[in-house]
Design an enzyme around this catalytic site. Structure first.
Site, PDB file in Angstrom:
ATOM      1  N   GLY A  25      -5.588  -1.885   1.209  1.00  0.00           N
ATOM      2  CA  GLY A  25      -6.015  -0.484   1.152  1.00  0.00           C
ATOM      3  C   GLY A  25      -6.182  -0.019  -0.280  1.00  0.00           C
ATOM      4  O   GLY A  25      -5.930   1.147  -0.613  1.00  0.00           O
ATOM      5  N   LEU A  27      -8.613   0.633  -2.271  1.00  0.00           N
ATOM      6  CA  LEU A  27      -9.640   1.577  -2.741  1.00  0.00           C
ATOM      7  C   LEU A  27      -9.294   3.024  -2.405  1.00  0.00           C
ATOM      8  O   LEU A  27     -10.073   3.936  -2.643  1.00  0.00           O
ATOM      9  CB  LEU A  27     -11.004   1.224  -2.137  1.00  0.00           C
ATOM     10  CG  LEU A  27     -11.550  -0.155  -2.527  1.00  0.00           C
ATOM     11  CD1 LEU A  27     -12.924  -0.390  -1.904  1.00  0.00           C
ATOM     12  CD2 LEU A  27     -11.635  -0.298  -4.047  1.00  0.00           C
ATOM     13  N   ARG A  53     -13.064  -1.554   3.026  1.00  0.00           N
ATOM     14  CA  ARG A  53     -14.344  -1.092   2.460  1.00  0.00           C
ATOM     15  C   ARG A  53     -14.868  -2.123   1.464  1.00  0.00           C
ATOM     16  O   ARG A  53     -14.105  -2.879   0.877  1.00  0.00           O
ATOM     17  CB  ARG A  53     -14.150   0.234   1.724  1.00  0.00           C
ATOM     18  CG  ARG A  53     -13.922   1.395   2.669  1.00  0.00           C
ATOM     19  CD  ARG A  53     -13.954   2.691   1.911  1.00  0.00           C
ATOM     20  NE  ARG A  53     -12.631   3.108   1.463  1.00  0.00           N
ATOM     21  CZ  ARG A  53     -12.402   4.055   0.549  1.00  0.00           C
ATOM     22  NH1 ARG A  53     -13.410   4.657  -0.042  1.00  0.00           N
ATOM     23  NH2 ARG A  53     -11.171   4.396   0.210  1.00  0.00           N
ATOM     24  N   ASP A  69      -9.421  -7.063   6.288  1.00  0.00           N
ATOM     25  CA  ASP A  69      -9.059  -6.151   7.382  1.00  0.00           C
ATOM     26  C   ASP A  69      -7.635  -6.490   7.816  1.00  0.00           C
ATOM     27  O   ASP A  69      -7.379  -7.573   8.352  1.00  0.00           O
ATOM     28  CB  ASP A  69     -10.047  -6.347   8.549  1.00  0.00           C
ATOM     29  CG  ASP A  69      -9.728  -5.420   9.712  1.00  0.00           C
ATOM     30  OD1 ASP A  69      -8.672  -4.762   9.705  1.00  0.00           O
ATOM     31  OD2 ASP A  69     -10.566  -5.363  10.640  1.00  0.00           O
ATOM     32  N   TYR A 158       0.986   9.658  13.373  1.00  0.00           N
ATOM     33  CA  TYR A 158       1.223   9.173  12.008  1.00  0.00           C
ATOM     34  C   TYR A 158       2.724   8.997  11.773  1.00  0.00           C
ATOM     35  O   TYR A 158       3.189   7.939  11.326  1.00  0.00           O
ATOM     36  CB  TYR A 158       0.647  10.189  11.016  1.00  0.00           C
ATOM     37  CG  TYR A 158       0.817   9.841   9.554  1.00  0.00           C
ATOM     38  CD1 TYR A 158       0.103   8.807   8.972  1.00  0.00           C
ATOM     39  CD2 TYR A 158       1.676  10.591   8.738  1.00  0.00           C
ATOM     40  CE1 TYR A 158       0.241   8.510   7.620  1.00  0.00           C
ATOM     41  CE2 TYR A 158       1.812  10.309   7.387  1.00  0.00           C
ATOM     42  CZ  TYR A 158       1.090   9.267   6.834  1.00  0.00           C
ATOM     43  OH  TYR A 158       1.228   8.980   5.499  1.00  0.00           O
TER      44      TYR A 158
HETATM   45  N1  LIG Z   1      -1.577   9.961  -0.343  1.00  0.00           N
HETATM   46  C1  LIG Z   1      -0.461  10.530   0.090  1.00  0.00           C
HETATM   47  O1  LIG Z   1      -0.230  11.732  -0.159  1.00  0.00           O
HETATM   48  C2  LIG Z   1       0.559   9.726   0.851  1.00  0.00           C
HETATM   49  C3  LIG Z   1       1.816  10.298   1.124  1.00  0.00           C
HETATM   50  C4  LIG Z   1       2.746   9.560   1.849  1.00  0.00           C
HETATM   51  C5  LIG Z   1       2.451   8.266   2.256  1.00  0.00           C
HETATM   52  N2  LIG Z   1       1.219   7.735   1.984  1.00  0.00           N
HETATM   53  C6  LIG Z   1       0.929   6.390   2.476  1.00  0.00           C
HETATM   54  O2  LIG Z   1       0.456   5.568   1.423  1.00  0.00           O
HETATM   55  C7  LIG Z   1      -0.513   4.642   1.920  1.00  0.00           C
HETATM   56  C8  LIG Z   1      -1.811   4.748   1.120  1.00  0.00           C
HETATM   57  O3  LIG Z   1      -2.226   6.104   1.163  1.00  0.00           O
HETATM   58  P1  LIG Z   1      -3.566   6.588   0.455  1.00  0.00           P
HETATM   59  O4  LIG Z   1      -3.379   8.041   0.204  1.00  0.00           O
HETATM   60  O5  LIG Z   1      -3.943   5.706  -0.663  1.00  0.00           O
HETATM   61  O6  LIG Z   1      -4.573   6.449   1.678  1.00  0.00           O
HETATM   62  P2  LIG Z   1      -6.192   6.439   1.656  1.00  0.00           P
HETATM   63  O7  LIG Z   1      -6.647   6.934   2.990  1.00  0.00           O
HETATM   64  O8  LIG Z   1      -6.683   7.138   0.435  1.00  0.00           O
HETATM   65  O9  LIG Z   1      -6.511   4.886   1.513  1.00  0.00           O
HETATM   66  C9  LIG Z   1      -6.238   3.986   2.545  1.00  0.00           C
HETATM   67  C10 LIG Z   1      -7.163   2.797   2.372  1.00  0.00           C
HETATM   68  O10 LIG Z   1      -6.922   1.888   3.460  1.00  0.00           O
HETATM   69  C11 LIG Z   1      -8.170   1.320   3.815  1.00  0.00           C
HETATM   70  N3  LIG Z   1      -8.093   0.789   5.181  1.00  0.00           N
HETATM   71  C12 LIG Z   1      -8.149   1.471   6.352  1.00  0.00           C
HETATM   72  N4  LIG Z   1      -8.086   0.616   7.393  1.00  0.00           N
HETATM   73  C13 LIG Z   1      -7.940  -0.622   6.866  1.00  0.00           C
HETATM   74  C14 LIG Z   1      -7.806  -1.921   7.431  1.00  0.00           C
HETATM   75  N5  LIG Z   1      -7.809  -2.112   8.757  1.00  0.00           N
HETATM   76  N6  LIG Z   1      -7.670  -2.962   6.585  1.00  0.00           N
HETATM   77  C15 LIG Z   1      -7.686  -2.787   5.236  1.00  0.00           C
HETATM   78  N7  LIG Z   1      -7.834  -1.598   4.651  1.00  0.00           N
HETATM   79  C16 LIG Z   1      -7.954  -0.516   5.462  1.00  0.00           C
HETATM   80  C17 LIG Z   1      -9.175   2.443   3.651  1.00  0.00           C
HETATM   81  O11 LIG Z   1     -10.493   1.934   3.496  1.00  0.00           O
HETATM   82  C18 LIG Z   1      -8.651   3.152   2.416  1.00  0.00           C
HETATM   83  O12 LIG Z   1      -9.297   2.715   1.232  1.00  0.00           O
HETATM   84  C19 LIG Z   1      -0.658   4.954   3.418  1.00  0.00           C
HETATM   85  O13 LIG Z   1       0.192   4.112   4.159  1.00  0.00           O
HETATM   86  C20 LIG Z   1      -0.165   6.369   3.519  1.00  0.00           C
HETATM   87  O14 LIG Z   1       0.334   6.669   4.807  1.00  0.00           O
HETATM   88  C21 LIG Z   1       0.271   8.427   1.287  1.00  0.00           C
END
Ligand SMILES: NC(=O)c1ccc[n+]([C@@H]2O[C@H](COP(=O)([O-])OP(=O)(O)OC[C@H]3O[C@@H](n4cnc5c(N)ncnc54)[C@H](O)[C@@H]3O)[C@@H](O)[C@H]2O)c1
Length: 337
Positions: A25, A27, A53, A69, A158
């Site tokens: 993930g 990107l 992506r 994936d 979630y």
């Molecule tokens: N950003 C926040 O505020 C926040 C807060 C708490 C926890 N988190 C956790 O941190 C992690 C990353 O968060 P983020 O904000 O960078 O999320 P994001 O949505 O910005 O990025 C997630 C990435 O995962 C990729 N993705 C989706 N399905 C996929 C798959 N099947 N295989 C591979 N890649 C896939 C997407 O293309 C995307 O680039 C997540 O687990 C999220 O729950 C984020």
């Protein structure tokens, strides 16, 4: 809640050895800053970025990239084997608001992806980072100074995947000696990549809109108080936890961390100190407000501070000043705006 780590776990070490680091993930909002930080810290050749992506053409980004994936176990096993991966930062997931729109996909990606990563880690003796969230709590959790160990009965898909993920990581640690570690991250504020559809996205959007239009319409109520953290602190927390002495970690999956507990109205007031004509109004999105209402207002991060010395550097004032300074270089107000 305390994961017992089998004796084998020590051999995988608390700092990555010569083996490479895989970020899934990569990107997304976190990966866009975690990958460069890891490359700077451990060397560009040591870090393999991956995402579902296709990577946009960015010649400035050095290092390996894999189209991966996470719901496909064979793909993960192949990448881990081929790159000699020793640590996985598993970021791929659907975020809270998107997950609520697509609960089946959220289960498949958030749980299926984590299960596959843990299986690969078990087979190839990898260390794993799992980002849990304040979403792992629910309406029956104490909302003020939410303790490290407390009631976790979330009402969102979630949150269900985050609690189940914490437990699955603990299970792999206790049962198979996988060195898995996690943080319950609050809403993250950053200027490099836009957020991916979470409940706290307002705290990023507000900065872009303040600089572009001097105006923002917020989808949460003015008094919706939630924990937040500036991305540089979150990156330090992740790498710090993964490098921490395993013997000192009482709670591996996952530690409460926070830097500030703020409302949209308070953030708007702080922005107005730098952009005096900035105005905010509110058009509440009921889905995201109901998610926010089920989350804590302020986490107790005492265990993270005690066990591995976590301490955030950015409070509301420091974060706001830095965000605006960084974004001014990238965002231009429309002519006459
Ligand atoms: N950003 C926040 O505020 C926040 C807060 C708490 C926890 N988190 C956790 O941190 C992690 C990353 O968060 P983020 O904000 O960078 O999320 P994001 O949505 O910005 O990025 C997630 C990435 O995962 C990729 N993705 C989706 N399905 C996929 C798959 N099947 N295989 C591979 N890649 C896939 C997407 O293309 C995307 O680039 C997540 O687990 C999220 O729950 C984020």
């Amino acid at each position: 809640m305390v994961a017992s780590i089998s004796k084998d776990a020590g051999q995988y070490g608390s700092t990555p050895g010569a083996r490479r680091i895989l970020v899934t993930g990569a990107l997304g909002q976190i990966g866009s800053e975690l990958v460069p930080a890891l490359r700077e810290h451990y060397g560009a050749e040591r870090v393999v970025a991956s995402d579902l992506r296709i990577m946009p053409l960015r010649p400035s980004v050095e290092g390996a990239y894999e189209h991966l994936d996470c719901t496909q176990l064979q793909q993960i096993l192949e990448v881990v084997r081929r790159h000699d991966i020793g640590t996985v930062y598993h970021l791929a997931a659907l975020l809270s608001a998107v997950a609520e729109e697509k609960p089946h996909a959220a289960w498949s990606i958030n749980m299926g992806g984590l299960y596959n990563v843990l299986e690969a880690a078990r087979q190839y003796h990898c260390q794993v980072f799992f980002p849990s969230s304040i979403g792992a709590f629910g309406p029956s959790t104490p909302r003020e100074r939410t303790p490290q160990v407390t009631i976790q009965r979330p009402t969102t898909i979630y949150g269900v995947t985050k609690v189940a993920g914490e437990l699955l990581c603990d299970y792999y640690a206790g049962r198979f000696g996988v060195d898995s570690r996690g943080l319950r991250l609050p809403g993250l504020i950053s200027y490099v990549a836009l957020p991916g559809g979470g409940t706290t996205d307002y705290a990023v959007e507000i900065f872009y809109q303040a600089l572009r239009y001097r105006h923002y319409t917020c989808f949460l109520r003015p008094d919706a108080r939630l924990d937040m953290m500036y991305m540089p602190d979150a990156i330090r927390a992740m790498i710090g936890l993964m490098e921490a002495d395993a013997a000192r970690l009482r709670y591996r999956n996952a530690y409460n961390v926070t830097a500030m507990s703020i409302t949209p109205a308070e953030l708007a007031d702080e922005i107005r100190k730098h952009v005096p004509t900035f105005a905010i109004d509110y058009q509440v999105d009921h889905l995201r407000q109901s998610i926010a209402d089920s989350w804590p207002c302020s986490l107790d991060d005492g265990a993270a501070r005690e066990d591995w010395g976590f301490a955030p550097r950015f409070d509301l004032a420091a974060m706001t000043a830095d965000m605006l300074a960084r974004l001014r270089e990238k965002v231009q107000a429309p002519k006459g705006g």
